[in-house]
Design a protein around this motif. Structure first.
Motif, PDB file in Angstrom:
ATOM      1  N   LYS A   1       0.840  -1.201   0.000  1.00 46.32           N
ATOM      2  CA  LYS A   1       0.000   0.000   0.000  1.00 46.32           C
ATOM      3  C   LYS A   1       0.877   1.254   0.000  1.00 46.32           C
ATOM      4  N   ALA A   2       1.887   1.246   0.877  1.00 45.11           N
ATOM      5  CA  ALA A   2       2.812   2.373   0.942  1.00 45.11           C
ATOM      6  C   ALA A   2       3.536   2.562  -0.385  1.00 45.11           C
ATOM      7  N   GLY A   3       3.759   1.463  -1.092  1.00 50.91           N
ATOM      8  CA  GLY A   3       4.429   1.508  -2.376  1.00 50.91           C
ATOM      9  C   GLY A   3       3.500   1.841  -3.532  1.00 50.91           C
ATOM     10  N   GLY A   4       2.252   2.084  -3.227  1.00 50.18           N
ATOM     11  CA  GLY A   4       1.301   2.510  -4.254  1.00 50.18           C
ATOM     12  C   GLY A   4       0.709   1.388  -5.071  1.00 50.18           C
ATOM     13  N   GLN A   5       0.967   0.134  -4.674  1.00 50.23           N
ATOM     14  CA  GLN A   5       0.410  -0.991  -5.449  1.00 50.23           C
ATOM     15  C   GLN A   5      -1.063  -1.212  -5.144  1.00 50.23           C
ATOM     16  N   ILE A   6      -1.488  -0.701  -3.987  1.00 48.39           N
ATOM     17  CA  ILE A   6      -2.831  -0.951  -3.496  1.00 48.39           C
ATOM     18  C   ILE A   6      -3.514   0.381  -3.198  1.00 48.39           C
ATOM     19  N   ASN A   7      -4.800   0.411  -3.434  1.00 50.85           N
ATOM     20  CA  ASN A   7      -5.590   1.620  -3.182  1.00 50.85           C
ATOM     21  C   ASN A   7      -5.431   2.105  -1.736  1.00 50.85           C
TER      22      ASN A   7
END
Lengths: 196, 196
Positions: free
Chosen positions: B140-146
């Motif tokens: 999530k922090a890496g932007g892979q997840i909403n």
DNA sequence: CTTTATTTTGAACGAATGCTCAAGTATAAT
DNA sequence: ATTATACTTGAGCATTCGTTCAAAATAAAG
């Protein structure tokens, strides 16, 4: 002519099923069964042959029940998804029965000495898979599901989530959590049913 | 001082784990274990206390292994989904190990006399759930997840599918079928990760 | 009542279970 | 060598297991 039976066979099998379901095959002794059915060893063996056969009849009853329930919920719902959700909710939230599937449990519980029970369990799970396919095809014919949808693979996908949820519910008892998972599961199934 | 140990403790536990994993707690006798570990009863009891404790150590090793593997596959993948898929594939397609999860099996196999093992199993599954959450948060922090995605509920959803798939693989051995199910599962997870 | 047919009973069997422990064996220090 | 220490051995314990079977109990038929 002759002495009349003291025990109703169907009732006995139902009691045995409930005990086996809870404690597993290896975890249930003939003495446990004797107490549960209020039958002496001789009677049990005269009626059912041996432990493995009684387990087989218990599995048969279990499968018959779940097959019946599934079809009942399907018949009394407007859509496949509605029926499926009600069916699963009924199973997970019934406090009187274990949430885990008895057939899945059999797959895990049985040791190599009773491999035949494992096989039977597998066949029954396949049977349930076929039931799901039938209902999916009906839903497809009714326009609820995309025409290109592969109902066979969708049925399998429903099954693994159903199995997983029931196993998980055995440890996670929070109704809110289970409800949310059921909702997620139905969303995913819905998505797959519409696509392709 | 004193006689040197004939058996490597870790090796013994690993052998015990593999036997327990396959045959379950009730389905494995101390004599089976004795043969498998090439140890006499006295040695087993001197080293491990009793059957239940040996099972506990087997569970610990099982959990340690799977935790390690999961983190390994996560570290060596560009995305969460890639790591997860490789991890699960590695488990399902390794012919030397049962596909079903040992902890799930414990949940099913243990009878009321050993309720504590069931509890331990539940805790370990929760522990794995936490691991998934950690990795999901990283993704999530890496932007892979909403950003709005509830990683806790997503982790649970991943877990039930993982459990279900592994149980199902125990009866359905076709690699093609399992592969397709894994693909479906990953699609559903991906969808849920992007939404909300 | 007697006979015949059917079911239930419960003591008891051999085998398997988890487990113990006195004896034996190997090592290192004295 | 002797002693002290640590580990292994395997016969065997008490218990439980799945199962059997002769005897008792209950019904209908003669």
């Amino acid at each position: 002519m002759g002495r009349q039976q003291r025990y109703d066979r169907t009732e006995s099998v139902e009691k045995a099923m409930n005990l086996f379901w809870r404690n597993g095959f290896s975890g249930t002794s003939m003495r446990d069964l004797g107490e549960c059915l209020d039958m002496r060893p001789g009677s049990i063996y005269a009626n059912f042959g041996n432990k493995e056969q009684l387990y087989r009849e218990s599995m048969d009853l279990y499968a018959a029940n779940i097959f019946h329930d599934f079809q009942y919920y399907m018949k009394n719902a407007d859509t496949f998804m509605e029926g499926l959700e009600n069916f699963i909710r009924h199973i997970l939230f019934d406090q009187d029965i274990p949430s885990v599937c008895m057939l899945t449990k059999t797959l895990a519980d049985i040791n190599p000495d009773h491999e035949a029970l494992k096989e039977k369990s597998g066949h029954m799970i396949s049977g349930f898979e076929c039931l799901i396919i039938t209902e999916l095809d009906r839903a497809k014919a009714g326009g609820q599901i995309n025409d290109n949808c592969d109902t066979i693979s969708l049925a399998r996908y429903i099954l693994i989530q159903f199995i997983g949820l029931r196993s998980y519910a055995e440890m996670q008892k929070s109704q809110a959590v289970i409800n949310e998972l059921l909702h997620d599961m139905c969303t995913a199934i819905q998505n797959k049913a519409q696509k392709n």
